[in-house]
Design an enzyme around this catalytic site. Structure first.
Site, PDB file in Angstrom:
ATOM      1  N   GLU A 143      -4.763   2.237  -4.264  1.00  0.00           N
ATOM      2  CA  GLU A 143      -3.297   2.338  -4.218  1.00  0.00           C
ATOM      3  C   GLU A 143      -2.724   1.130  -3.495  1.00  0.00           C
ATOM      4  O   GLU A 143      -1.729   1.220  -2.798  1.00  0.00           O
ATOM      5  CB  GLU A 143      -2.840   3.660  -3.554  1.00  0.00           C
ATOM      6  CG  GLU A 143      -3.794   4.272  -2.570  1.00  0.00           C
ATOM      7  CD  GLU A 143      -3.851   3.550  -1.227  1.00  0.00           C
ATOM      8  OE1 GLU A 143      -4.732   2.660  -1.095  1.00  0.00           O
ATOM      9  OE2 GLU A 143      -3.064   3.876  -0.324  1.00  0.00           O
ATOM     10  N   ASP A 188       0.855  -1.193   0.000  1.00  0.00           N
ATOM     11  CA  ASP A 188       0.000   0.000   0.000  1.00  0.00           C
ATOM     12  C   ASP A 188       0.890   1.242   0.000  1.00  0.00           C
ATOM     13  O   ASP A 188       1.837   1.346   0.776  1.00  0.00           O
ATOM     14  CB  ASP A 188      -0.896  -0.042   1.257  1.00  0.00           C
ATOM     15  CG  ASP A 188      -1.899   1.094   1.284  1.00  0.00           C
ATOM     16  OD1 ASP A 188      -3.106   0.818   1.205  1.00  0.00           O
ATOM     17  OD2 ASP A 188      -1.475   2.271   1.407  1.00  0.00           O
ATOM     18  N   ILE A 189       0.552   2.196  -0.881  1.00  0.00           N
ATOM     19  CA  ILE A 189       1.338   3.440  -0.935  1.00  0.00           C
ATOM     20  C   ILE A 189       1.016   4.279   0.310  1.00  0.00           C
ATOM     21  O   ILE A 189      -0.154   4.414   0.687  1.00  0.00           O
ATOM     22  CB  ILE A 189       1.028   4.247  -2.221  1.00  0.00           C
ATOM     23  CG1 ILE A 189       1.294   3.376  -3.460  1.00  0.00           C
ATOM     24  CG2 ILE A 189       1.855   5.527  -2.264  1.00  0.00           C
ATOM     25  CD1 ILE A 189       1.010   4.073  -4.793  1.00  0.00           C
TER      26      ILE A 189
HETATM   27  P1  GH3 Z   1      -1.970   5.188   4.400  1.00  0.00           P
HETATM   28  O1  GH3 Z   1      -0.515   5.523   4.502  1.00  0.00           O
HETATM   29  O2  GH3 Z   1      -2.571   4.841   5.714  1.00  0.00           O
HETATM   30  O3  GH3 Z   1      -2.203   4.125   3.394  1.00  0.00           O
HETATM   31  O4  GH3 Z   1      -2.706   6.509   3.916  1.00  0.00           O
HETATM   32  P2  GH3 Z   1      -3.336   6.804   2.501  1.00  0.00           P
HETATM   33  O5  GH3 Z   1      -3.577   8.268   2.394  1.00  0.00           O
HETATM   34  O6  GH3 Z   1      -2.496   6.218   1.410  1.00  0.00           O
HETATM   35  O7  GH3 Z   1      -4.653   5.936   2.542  1.00  0.00           O
HETATM   36  P3  GH3 Z   1      -6.157   6.266   2.222  1.00  0.00           P
HETATM   37  O8  GH3 Z   1      -6.810   4.941   2.125  1.00  0.00           O
HETATM   38  O9  GH3 Z   1      -6.696   7.249   3.231  1.00  0.00           O
HETATM   39  O10 GH3 Z   1      -6.155   6.973   0.811  1.00  0.00           O
HETATM   40  C1  GH3 Z   1      -5.967   6.282  -0.372  1.00  0.00           C
HETATM   41  C2  GH3 Z   1      -6.089   7.301  -1.470  1.00  0.00           C
HETATM   42  O11 GH3 Z   1      -5.746   6.725  -2.754  1.00  0.00           O
HETATM   43  C3  GH3 Z   1      -7.482   7.812  -1.686  1.00  0.00           C
HETATM   44  C4  GH3 Z   1      -7.479   8.304  -3.104  1.00  0.00           C
HETATM   45  O12 GH3 Z   1      -7.223   9.676  -3.111  1.00  0.00           O
HETATM   46  C5  GH3 Z   1      -6.291   7.574  -3.737  1.00  0.00           C
HETATM   47  N1  GH3 Z   1      -6.642   6.770  -4.893  1.00  0.00           N
HETATM   48  C6  GH3 Z   1      -7.280   5.586  -4.926  1.00  0.00           C
HETATM   49  N2  GH3 Z   1      -7.425   5.174  -6.206  1.00  0.00           N
HETATM   50  C7  GH3 Z   1      -6.869   6.109  -7.006  1.00  0.00           C
HETATM   51  C8  GH3 Z   1      -6.728   6.252  -8.429  1.00  0.00           C
HETATM   52  O13 GH3 Z   1      -7.118   5.401  -9.234  1.00  0.00           O
HETATM   53  N3  GH3 Z   1      -6.088   7.388  -8.871  1.00  0.00           N
HETATM   54  C9  GH3 Z   1      -5.643   8.324  -8.008  1.00  0.00           C
HETATM   55  N4  GH3 Z   1      -5.048   9.392  -8.495  1.00  0.00           N
HETATM   56  N5  GH3 Z   1      -5.779   8.205  -6.683  1.00  0.00           N
HETATM   57  C10 GH3 Z   1      -6.387   7.131  -6.183  1.00  0.00           C
HETATM   58 MG    MG Z   2      -2.204   4.144   1.366  1.00  0.00          MG
HETATM   59 MG    MG Z   3      -4.983   1.867   1.056  1.00  0.00          MG
END
Ligand code: GH3
Ligand code: MG
Ligand code: MG
Ligand code: MG
Length: 307
Positions: free
Chosen positions: A226, A182-183
């Site tokens: 992500e 996970d990013i």
């Molecule tokens: P953590 O270190 O705990 O993983 O924090 P986080 O911010 O990475 O985790 P969170 O689950 O709160 O947020 C994930 C974010 O990933 C939400 C959204 O903005 C982004 N995201 C998800 N899918 C996509 C996509 O297909 N494209 C883009 N640009 N962003 C995406």
């Molecule tokens: Mg994340």
């Molecule tokens: Mg996540």
């Protein structure tokens, strides 16, 4: 088109046909009809079918019904019950054919049957028709199982891929590990830099993960937004740790600028789970274990792996 030509169909050019017949003369006739159009592989007993499918990955199986110790009907039923082989079309080739025999062929899961003696033109065209359907289905499956942003496999393919790998690992008493990746702080990345930049970052990270996983038997899947999942056959805990550290280092080396993290660059967290003898692992609990490990990596401060 001459009477013995098949359609000029690029889709089926590289098709592989497995012929299973215990009478050498029958097998030779069938090979003769097909060999100039397709790759063929012939075996003479039902017990070998599964392992040959593993190694040559046929697109179609031509199966004799009367096959010595294991009947063609039983071979077909076994194939249709197996997640790795159930989609390979089976055509029975048989001399005996009253209505009850025909019913049994359909019930065993055949797509068609051909009676001996085989009439060449019709046989070739039937084989071509079934191969075309099989290849079209494969193409459709591949397209529906691919993530359009990153080019990785998407979550639709997860269950089948993981189930197949689990079955193989158990059958060969081999290890199997999965990594959940996970990013870190990706919401902030998106919020600060915009979705387009977020998408570009996802593509770079996905490509790096895919390129860092070397073996042809390994699979990388975009699990969610992500989040990525790597399925690593024949990989024990030490192997999983090695790959996880390599991933952390390779993503770090990309040096993608992150506006809000301490290090100033994008990092990942990794959780892994490894199949062990003392627990009856299913695809679900293997993923849950990796997810729990990932959660711990996040809790412990991110940019790390918990294996
Ligand atoms: P953590 O270190 O705990 O993983 O924090 P986080 O911010 O990475 O985790 P969170 O689950 O709160 O947020 C994930 C974010 O990933 C939400 C959204 O903005 C982004 N995201 C998800 N899918 C996509 C996509 O297909 N494209 C883009 N640009 N962003 C995406
Ligand atoms: Mg994340
Ligand atoms: Mg996540
Ligand atoms: Mg026979």
């Amino acid at each position: 088109m001459q009477s013995n030509e098949v359609n000029n169909n690029k889709l089926i050019d590289d098709s592989i046909i497995l012929i299973v017949d215990d009478e050498p003369i029958n097998a030779t006739v069938i090979e003769g009809l097909l060999a100039s159009h397709f790759k063929t592989h012939t075996i003479n007993c039902g017990e070998e079918v599964m392992s040959v499918c593993d190694s040559i990955k046929p697109d179609l199986i031509l199966l004799d019904v009367m096959l010595g110790s294991m009947s063609g009907l039983d071979v077909c039923k076994e194939l249709k019950a197996h997640p790795s082989y159930k989609d390979i079309p089976v055509i029975f080739i048989t001399a005996i054919m009253d209505q009850e025999d025909q019913n049994q062929c359909w019930q065993a899961g055949a797509v068609d049957f051909v009676t001996k003696p085989v009439y060449g033109v019709t046989f070739l065209n039937r084989v071509t028709a079934h191969l075309t359907l099989k290849k079209q289905a494969d193409l459709l499956k591949q397209q529906t199982q691919q993530d359009s942003l990153t080019g990785l496999k998407n979550r639709r393919s997860l269950n089948t891929t993981l189930t197949q790998n689990l079955l193989l690992a158990k059958r060969h008493s081999q290890a199997l590990s999965v990594l959940m990746i996970d990013i870190d702080w990706f919401k902030q990345y998106n919020d600060q830099l915009g979705h387009q930049q977020g998408d570009n970052c996802l593509i770079k990270v996905a490509t790096e993960i895919k390129n860092s996983i070397n073996r042809p038997t390994d699979t990388t899947i975009r699990y969610g937004g992500e989040e990525f999942l790597c399925i690593l056959p024949d990989t024990d805990i030490q192997g999983a740790q090695f790959i996880a550290h390599k991933l952390l280092a390779n993503i770090k080396n990309l040096a993608i600028k992150h506006p809000t993290t301490e290090s100033g660059i994008v990092s990942i967290s990794v959780g892994s789970a490894t199949l062990s003898d003392d627990k009856n692992f299913t695809p679900e609990n293997l993923i849950n274990s990796a997810d729990t490990a990932l959660y711990q990596a996040k809790q412990q401060g991110r940019n790390r792996c918990v294996c």
